[in-house]
Every structure is written in structure tokens, then in C-alpha cells.
Design a protein around this motif. Structure first.
Motif, mmCIF file in Angstrom:
data_model
loop_
_atom_site.group_PDB
_atom_site.id
_atom_site.type_symbol
_atom_site.label_atom_id
_atom_site.label_comp_id
_atom_site.label_asym_id
_atom_site.label_seq_id
_atom_site.Cartn_x
_atom_site.Cartn_y
_atom_site.Cartn_z
ATOM 1 N N MET A 1 -5.699 2.150 -19.686
ATOM 2 C CA MET A 1 -4.667 2.780 -18.888
ATOM 3 C C MET A 1 -5.240 3.303 -17.567
ATOM 4 N N ALA A 2 -6.433 3.875 -17.626
ATOM 5 C CA ALA A 2 -7.054 4.411 -16.413
ATOM 6 C C ALA A 2 -7.394 3.289 -15.442
ATOM 7 N N ILE A 3 -7.800 2.148 -15.960
ATOM 8 C CA ILE A 3 -8.127 1.014 -15.098
ATOM 9 C C ILE A 3 -6.875 0.518 -14.382
ATOM 10 N N THR A 4 -5.752 0.509 -15.067
ATOM 11 C CA THR A 4 -4.486 0.089 -14.457
ATOM 12 C C THR A 4 -4.097 1.036 -13.332
ATOM 13 N N PHE A 5 -4.244 2.339 -13.570
ATOM 14 C CA PHE A 5 -3.928 3.321 -12.540
ATOM 15 C C PHE A 5 -4.843 3.150 -11.326
ATOM 16 N N LEU A 6 -6.121 2.965 -11.559
ATOM 17 C CA LEU A 6 -7.067 2.787 -10.464
ATOM 18 C C LEU A 6 -6.763 1.511 -9.680
ATOM 19 N N LEU A 7 -6.451 0.434 -10.386
ATOM 20 C CA LEU A 7 -6.119 -0.832 -9.733
ATOM 21 C C LEU A 7 -4.844 -0.707 -8.901
ATOM 22 N N LEU A 8 -3.853 -0.033 -9.442
ATOM 23 C CA LEU A 8 -2.611 0.186 -8.708
ATOM 24 C C LEU A 8 -2.850 1.043 -7.471
ATOM 25 N N THR A 9 -3.700 2.062 -7.599
ATOM 26 C CA THR A 9 -4.026 2.924 -6.464
ATOM 27 C C THR A 9 -4.710 2.133 -5.356
ATOM 28 N N VAL A 10 -5.659 1.305 -5.719
ATOM 29 C CA VAL A 10 -6.367 0.492 -4.729
ATOM 30 C C VAL A 10 -5.410 -0.496 -4.073
ATOM 31 N N LEU A 11 -4.514 -1.087 -4.834
ATOM 32 C CA LEU A 11 -3.547 -2.028 -4.289
ATOM 33 C C LEU A 11 -2.618 -1.354 -3.281
ATOM 34 N N VAL A 12 -2.118 -0.170 -3.606
ATOM 35 C CA VAL A 12 -1.229 0.558 -2.689
ATOM 36 C C VAL A 12 -1.984 0.953 -1.424
ATOM 37 N N GLN A 13 -3.224 1.417 -1.582
ATOM 38 C CA GLN A 13 -4.002 1.819 -0.417
ATOM 39 C C GLN A 13 -4.331 0.627 0.482
ATOM 40 N N ALA A 14 -4.639 -0.503 -0.112
ATOM 41 C CA ALA A 14 -4.962 -1.699 0.686
ATOM 42 C C ALA A 14 -3.734 -2.180 1.455
ATOM 43 N N SER A 15 -2.584 -2.196 0.815
ATOM 44 C CA SER A 15 -1.382 -2.661 1.511
ATOM 45 C C SER A 15 -0.965 -1.685 2.602
ATOM 46 N N THR A 16 -1.112 -0.392 2.376
ATOM 47 C CA THR A 16 -0.785 0.587 3.406
ATOM 48 C C THR A 16 -1.783 0.516 4.556
ATOM 49 N N ALA A 17 -3.049 0.236 4.254
ATOM 50 C CA ALA A 17 -4.057 0.077 5.311
ATOM 51 C C ALA A 17 -3.727 -1.114 6.200
ATOM 52 N N LEU A 18 -3.263 -2.200 5.602
ATOM 53 C CA LEU A 18 -2.873 -3.370 6.398
ATOM 54 C C LEU A 18 -1.695 -3.045 7.304
ATOM 55 N N ALA A 19 -0.735 -2.308 6.786
ATOM 56 C CA ALA A 19 0.416 -1.917 7.603
ATOM 57 C C ALA A 19 -0.014 -0.986 8.732
ATOM 58 N N ALA A 20 -0.880 -0.029 8.431
ATOM 59 C CA ALA A 20 -1.348 0.908 9.455
ATOM 60 C C ALA A 20 -2.136 0.177 10.540
ATOM 61 N N ARG A 21 -2.965 -0.764 10.137
ATOM 62 C CA ARG A 21 -3.766 -1.521 11.112
ATOM 63 C C ARG A 21 -2.863 -2.380 12.003
ATOM 64 N N SER A 22 -1.846 -2.978 11.431
ATOM 65 C CA SER A 22 -0.925 -3.805 12.194
ATOM 66 C C SER A 22 -0.157 -2.973 13.225
ATOM 67 N N VAL A 23 0.297 -1.807 12.814
ATOM 68 C CA VAL A 23 1.028 -0.922 13.727
ATOM 69 C C VAL A 23 0.104 -0.453 14.844
ATOM 70 N N ALA A 24 -1.132 -0.114 14.515
ATOM 71 C CA ALA A 24 -2.086 0.339 15.529
ATOM 72 C C ALA A 24 -2.393 -0.778 16.527
ATOM 73 N N ASP A 25 -2.576 -2.000 16.043
ATOM 74 C CA ASP A 25 -2.837 -3.126 16.938
ATOM 75 C C ASP A 25 -1.683 -3.333 17.917
ATOM 76 N N ALA A 26 -0.464 -3.269 17.426
ATOM 77 C CA ALA A 26 0.708 -3.459 18.292
ATOM 78 C C ALA A 26 0.832 -2.339 19.320
ATOM 79 N N ALA A 27 0.569 -1.105 18.912
ATOM 80 C CA ALA A 27 0.677 0.026 19.843
ATOM 81 C C ALA A 27 -0.386 -0.051 20.931
ATOM 82 N N VAL A 28 -1.606 -0.395 20.573
ATOM 83 C CA VAL A 28 -2.679 -0.495 21.567
ATOM 84 C C VAL A 28 -2.397 -1.644 22.532
#
Length: 106
Positions: free
Chosen positions: A1-28
Motif C-alpha cells: 500500500m505504501a508503494i502505491t501511495f509513493l508511486l502515485l505521489t511521484v506520478l502527480v509531481q512529475a505531471s505537475t512539473a511538466l505543466a509548470a515547466r510548459s507554462v514557464a517556457d511560454a511566459a518567458v
């Protein structure tokens, strides 16, 4: 169960990082394009870019912005300390850079 939570956390963080990077690239890129026009205000554009990044990048904790106007091109660099949703597993810094040729009137 803990591995699933950790994997889900990493997945959410990676997808949000991609969105943040894309927005930053467009703004710059947009800020550098505006700066390349004749009569553009360098200090005003830096403030505008910093405010834009703080408001549109999800999880931006600290924003550093540098814009440069050379004789033939303009370029900008943004550094964002990013705080992902959920637990902070590792500190993440996003870097974004854009360069465009200057618009020179004929």
C-alpha cells in the motif's frame, strides 16, 4: 500500500512539473518577444514576467528573472523554485530560457 501511495505521489509531481515547466517556457518566450520590439522597457518587462510566473506556475515558491537586450537579439532566463503538491521528496528548480532576434525597423 505504501508503494502505491509513493508511486502515485511521484506520478502527480512529475505531471505537475511538466505543466509548470510548459507554462514557464511560454511566459518567458512571450516576455522576450515583447522585449525585442523597439521601445520596450527592460525593467518593466522583468517585473511583469516575475509577476506572471508567480501567478501562473503552480507551486512556484521563488522566482528569479533575468532579461537581456543585445544589439541583434533578446533573451531571458527564469529560475523557479518549485514546490510540488504533496510531500517535498527532493527540492526542484525549474529553468526556462528563450531567445529571439530583435525587431529592427527598416
Amino acid at each position: 500500500m505504501a508503494i502505491t501511495f509513493l508511486l502515485l505521489t511521484v506520478l502527480v509531481q512529475a505531471s505537475t512539473a511538466l505543466a509548470a515547466r510548459s507554462v514557464a517556457d511560454a511566459a518567458v518566450a512571450a516576455s522576450v518577444r515583447r522585449l525585442s520590439l523597439p521601445g520596450a522597457d527592460l525593467a518593466g518587462e522583468e517585473r511583469r514576467l516575475a509577476q506572471t510566473l508567480e501567478s501562473v506556475v503552480p507551486g512556484a515558491a521563488g522566482v528569479g528573472v533575468r532579461l537581456f537586450a543585445g544589439p541583434t537579439s533578446t533573451w531571458g532566463i527564469a529560475t523557479i523554485e518549485w514546490r510540488p503538491p504533496g510531500p517535498l521528496l527532493v527540492p526542484i528548480t525549474l529553468h526556462s530560457r528563450a531567445e529571439v532576434p530583435r525587431a529592427i525597423p527598416p
